[in-house]
Motif scaffolding. Sequence first.
Motif: not given
Length: 335
Positions: A13-17, A36-38, A43-44, A296-303
């Motif tokens: 998070k520090r690097v991204n900010d 999108y990235v934020d 949320n992941s 990246y592949l763990n959300n409501e559409f992909v599992n």
Amino acid sequence: MKIITVEEHFMSKRVNDRIKEMMLKQGDVNLSMYNYVDNFVENSLITNLDEKRIAYMDKVGVDAQVVGYGNNPPMSISGHDAVELCRLANDELYEAIQKYPGRFYGYATIPVGEPKEAVKEIERCVKELGFVGVMVQGTYQGHFLDEKRFLPIFEKCAELDIPMYFHPGAVNDNVYNAYYKGDWSDNVTRTFSGYGLGWHYEVGVHIVRLILAGVLDRLPNLKIIIGHWGELMPYYFDRMDMGLNQFVTGLKHPISYYFKNNIYTNPSGMFFKDDMDFCLKTFGADHILWGQDFCYLNNEFVNTDNVKSFLEEYDIDKETKEKIAHGNAEKLFKI
Ligand code: CA
């Protein structure tokens, strides 16, 4: 059966900010991409290298993850900031590795645009932090890494005998506009240029460029990992051997030789039987690793919770299965 997955991600998070702040200052920021990235960072589990991730790994049967940076990596920026932020990212990953020995292993994030500093950071990460590889995401600001200035990075990886993971990254603006824009929404263009298809062609082309530039003739022991069942390339091994033959290329070997000898692949969460069948034939079982592309592949559409069960249910002998599940990774990463 022990499972080691090799294309797994974290973000700091520090690097991204810090990267976002720098880009906002330069006025050089695609806000929809950042939002999108934020959103993903918030949320992941991408920034989590702690109990929550361990609990998920335990739930689906992953014993160890080899972890590299995710979207928007500090390797893509330049100068002192790149050097500093790559170190920060690596130090954060190192803390998690210390805290959960045997559960996490690290790919170094390196300031690719500053090759001398990148070489120093590889040395530090491998010799002092015990990292087991390097991960790069796509091109460096649109430049493929076969340019001569990047050669010291490959030489260092070959010298230390650690693999380089070529992960996809954002395509450059010219390619984005010419190849992927059309009479559809920006969201379709972004996906089409990225994980919908474009990413994969670009990594494939990137690896063929390294081969054509003679990087693997010069460094025959260099090991490279690519994801997504070979990034489309195995479908063209025979075609490339025919068209880009040694008479044309002047290389020591046919193109497919390098893929079969220097290059390893894994599903990156694409748990599709036909793709695996094909890669077993083309790459061979000794060059297939396992990977989930967490998270990246763990959300409501992909599992991809079937990361272990897919392999358990795949019809192949036990010895081969063990190699793919963990044995090849243990040998390649020396873990
Ligand atoms: Ca990935």
